[in-house]
Every structure is written in C-alpha cells, then in structure tokens.
Scaffold this motif. Structure first.
Motif, PDB file in Angstrom:
ATOM      1  N   VAL A   1      44.762  -3.788  36.704  1.00 16.00           N
ATOM      2  CA  VAL A   1      44.536  -5.169  36.265  1.00 16.00           C
ATOM      3  C   VAL A   1      45.868  -5.912  36.194  1.00 16.00           C
ATOM      4  N   ARG A   2      46.834  -5.319  35.543  1.00 17.00           N
ATOM      5  CA  ARG A   2      48.127  -6.002  35.390  1.00 17.00           C
ATOM      6  C   ARG A   2      48.803  -6.226  36.744  1.00 17.00           C
ATOM      7  N   ARG A   3      48.697  -5.255  37.629  1.00 17.51           N
ATOM      8  CA  ARG A   3      49.314  -5.409  38.942  1.00 17.51           C
ATOM      9  C   ARG A   3      48.681  -6.563  39.720  1.00 17.51           C
ATOM     10  N   LYS A   4      47.358  -6.648  39.682  1.00 17.14           N
ATOM     11  CA  LYS A   4      46.661  -7.695  40.433  1.00 17.14           C
ATOM     12  C   LYS A   4      46.893  -9.073  39.816  1.00 17.14           C
ATOM     13  N   VAL A   5      46.932  -9.132  38.510  1.00 15.09           N
ATOM     14  CA  VAL A   5      47.206 -10.416  37.865  1.00 15.09           C
ATOM     15  C   VAL A   5      48.632 -10.878  38.177  1.00 15.09           C
TER      16      VAL A   5
ATOM     17  N   GLU B   1      49.762 -14.316  39.975  1.00 14.71           N
ATOM     18  CA  GLU B   1      50.695 -15.245  39.313  1.00 14.71           C
ATOM     19  C   GLU B   1      51.931 -15.505  40.170  1.00 14.71           C
ATOM     20  N   SER B   2      52.301 -14.541  40.987  1.00 12.15           N
ATOM     21  CA  SER B   2      53.456 -14.753  41.866  1.00 12.15           C
ATOM     22  C   SER B   2      53.144 -15.714  43.004  1.00 12.15           C
ATOM     23  N   ALA B   3      51.847 -15.935  43.251  1.00  8.19           N
ATOM     24  CA  ALA B   3      51.445 -16.844  44.326  1.00  8.19           C
ATOM     25  C   ALA B   3      51.327 -18.285  43.845  1.00  8.19           C
ATOM     26  N   GLY B   4      51.410 -18.512  42.548  1.00 10.52           N
ATOM     27  CA  GLY B   4      51.302 -19.863  42.009  1.00 10.52           C
ATOM     28  C   GLY B   4      50.696 -19.837  40.623  1.00 10.52           C
ATOM     29  N   GLU B   5      50.641 -20.991  40.005  1.00 12.34           N
ATOM     30  CA  GLU B   5      50.078 -21.068  38.659  1.00 12.34           C
ATOM     31  C   GLU B   5      48.609 -20.657  38.684  1.00 12.34           C
TER      32      GLU B   5
ATOM     33  N   VAL C   1      40.997 -11.339  38.643  1.00 13.13           N
ATOM     34  CA  VAL C   1      41.722 -12.361  37.885  1.00 13.13           C
ATOM     35  C   VAL C   1      40.738 -13.258  37.132  1.00 13.13           C
ATOM     36  N   LEU C   2      39.596 -13.548  37.740  1.00 14.60           N
ATOM     37  CA  LEU C   2      38.578 -14.375  37.071  1.00 14.60           C
ATOM     38  C   LEU C   2      38.126 -13.712  35.770  1.00 14.60           C
TER      39      LEU C   2
END
Length: 399
Positions: free
Chosen positions: A241-245, A249-253, A352-353
């Motif tokens: 979960v943390r890796r995917k989030v 987040e690195s792709a944008g807000e 992420v949703l």
C-alpha cells in the motif's frame, strides 16, 4: 418444519438456533398494502430512524430511486402496519419494503436483476417459477430490514405472518417468502423467525434461516491516523500500500474530492466504471444498463445534499483516474461502487482510491469501512473481516 442441519455453518457466528416456539404477542395491528407512491417521505424516514439496524439502503430515497429505475421488473408490495388504537390517519407502526415477482425472470440477466449470493454458499433451492416475496430493491441493496421500533417488532412480525396465512388460502398468491440481506444481530430476524415458527407446522410451511453472503468490514482506529490503520495490516500488505501510494504521489498531487455537482458528474463516474468493467459493468448498452443509469441519476436527485450519498473523484496530478460512490454515516463508510481508468493502471488507482477513502473515514471519526457484499480478495488485503448476512426463506410446501 424448521430445517436446520447440525453440521451446517450457522447463518451468524456463535449463533445457536432456537427451535422452540416462543409465546407471541396478541395481534393488535392491521396490515395494509400501500404503494410507495402513497407513503410520505417524512413518515418513511422517521420510521427508518427508529430502526437501529437501518442503513442508507433503508432510506426512502434509495427505494424511490430503485422503483423509478426497475419498477418494470417487480410488483410493489410495500406494506404498512397500522395500530387501530392510534385512530384514523395515524402514521404506521411499521413499514415493510416488499415486492413480489417470480424467483427468476427471463429478463434477469440482461437487466442485472439476479439475486447473487456468496459464490461458495449453497442456498436452499427454489423453483424459478415460484411467486416470491422479497425485500424491495433486493438486487441493489446490500442490507435490508423492517422499519419499526424494536419494541414493536414482535407484534409487527406476528401481524405479517397472520396476513400471509390468510392470503395462503389463495393458491396463486405466493409460494415463498424469500427475505435476503438481513444482518446478524438485527432483532428483525429473531422476530420474524419466531412468528413463522409458531405457525409453520399447522400451516404446512417450511422455514429456513441460512447464511446468504458476507460483507467484509475493516475496523478503523477511532481518533487515530492512516498510519495507525496500516499498522494493523500484514507487513507485506502494508508495504505494498505504501509503495503504491508513494508512486502515485510522485506523479502529482493526489486528491479525493466530493463532487459538488454529482448530477452533472454522474456520467463521468459511469464512464470510469464502464472503462473498468465493460460488458460486465452496470451500464452496458442494454435495457439493464439504461435502468442502471436511471437508478444512479435518481439516487443523486433524491438524496439530499447533506445526506449520506457521496460521489467522489480521485485525481493524480489533476487527472481523474478513479471515482467512487459511497454512503457515509457518522460511524461507517459504505463503499458502494467504483470505477477506474485502466490507462492509469501504472498508478494503482484502485489501491490509492481505497487508501484515500480510509483517510477520510478515519479523519471523520468513523469506526469502520464496509466493503459490502462479496468476498473479493482485495477487501481482505485491507484487513476486512466478514460480517455475514442472512436469508430467511419460508416455503408453503415441502419441495
């Protein structure tokens, strides 16, 4: 006779069915069939407010939207229970949101009106041609109950059963009472079972109470944070979960925002849903898809702006990549439906949703996130635990 297997899994955990007959209250109530068209919204929702196990699926708006969309698929058998002692014109003591139709109709598959249940659950079979009485909106409601105050339930159940017994003198009136989506712990189940059990032998009926499906529910840390919640997950799941989030987040807000104009935005939700599910989705180019569009539009028209229904969009770098429809109450978030953009697969929009919904629920002080019916594996990756739902089935003759 009541059919219970001593080796079968009980409908609810730690439940031991009481097969004895309990004394029933003297009948003092009157049953009346009354179309949902003729029941004021305020009276309906006031009774729903007295029923501790009612959910947003019990709201007048949900049932009104369902009948507006799917009314061609069933016959309205909404029933009110009246107390003559309260005088003419008094509000009902109870509302039973019911409908009747054949157990299976030829149009069910096309119109998405198949009563699905847990795929590993074997329910007592009923002939497809049987005339069945169901809870209204059973196909699209994940929970159902009777709208009545707890102190009135025994008398309400007895009045319903007495009315069904009178109607059984007509051989074509009903064949089965097939009540689904009943939650474990709901006193409605005990009241109905006791009332049916009291007459089933003399009436020649058969009562079954069995597990229908499960609703996985994740417990949330009230007063805590998303990190407190993630700490309850398995190490592997927490890491994923943390890796995917972080990647999203690195792709944008990253933002999950409630739509201020859900009627205008519902088509965008439908597009995302169909992009994910295609012909298996709710909104294909069929009669059933058209009915589903009406249903969702009517939901957003009828639920008030400050009510529990929410349409939210997940954006990553100002790009909409997912959408969800939820019911949100002070203590629980019900995750009703969703859609994601398959072209954003590399950003894990589904994960992420859910993570953003969990943040919202925790920040609001809710105690749980309910993933609703079905045992899809992703629900358990979030630490959800099964809460069974039950089926109460009454057949007029032994099959």
């Amino acid at each position: 006779m009541t059919l219970m297997s001593l080796t079968a899994e009980p409908a609810c955990p730690e439940s031991i069915p009481d097969l004895t007959t309990s004394p029933q209250p003297a009948t003092r109530l009157v049953i009346e069939r009354r179309s949902i068209d003729d029941i004021p919204r305020a009276a309906w929702d006031r009774l729903a407010g007295t029923a501790p196990w009612a959910t947003p699926f019990s709201a007048w708006a949900f049932h009104r939207a369902w009948w507006d969309a799917y009314g061609a698929n069933a016959h309205d058998e909404t029933t009110v229970v009246l107390d003559p002692a309260r005088g003419p014109g008094a509000d009902p003591v109870a509302i039973l949101p019911l409908m009747h139709r054949h157990e299976v109709e030829a149009t069910d598959e096309e119109r998405h009106t198949t009563l699905r249940h847990g795929h590993e659950t074997e329910l007592t079979p009923v002939p497809p041609t049987a005339t069945a009485i169901f809870f209204g909106a059973s196909y699209h409601a994940d929970y159902a109950t009777i709208l009545a105050a707890p102190d009135d339930l025994d008398a309400v159940a007895e009045a319903l059963v007495a009315d069904l017994r009178r109607r059984s003198a007509r051989p074509d009136d009903w064949d089965v009472v097939d009540l689904r989506r009943l939650r474990c712990g709901d006193p409605v189940v005990d009241a109905l079972a006791a009332a049916f059990r009291a007459v089933e032998i003399n009436a020649g009926w058969t009562l079954n109470l069995e597990r229908e499906d499960v609703c996985p529910v994740a417990a949330l840390p009230v007063g805590g944070t998303i990190d407190d919640f993630l700490a309850t997950l398995d190490k592997k799941e927490r890491h994923e979960v943390r890796r995917k989030v972080r990647r999203a987040e690195s792709a944008g807000e990253v933002s999950l925002d409630v739509s201020a104009t859900p009627l205008a935005d519902v088509e965008a939700f439908i597009d995302l849903h169909q992009a994910r599910w295609g012909d298996d989705g709710l909104f294909p180019d069929t009669m059933g898809g058209a009915q589903s569009r009406v249903f969702f539009r009517r939901l957003f028209e009828l639920f008030e702006a400050d009510g529990p229904l929410r349409l939210s969009f997940l954006t990553i770098g100002a790009r909409r990549v997912a959408a969800g429809v939820t019911f949100e109450t002070p203590d629980r978030l019900f995750y009703y439906n969703a859609g994601v953009d398959p072209a954003a697969r590399d950003l894990s929009p589904g994960v992420v949703l859910v993570e953003r919904y969990l943040r919202r629920a925790i920040a609001a002080g809710m105690g749980s996130m309910d993933f609703l019916r079905g045992d899809e594996p992703y629900k358990y990756e979030w630490g959800a635990v099964d809460e069974p739902i039950q089926r109460l089935l009454v057949r007029r003759t032994l099959a």
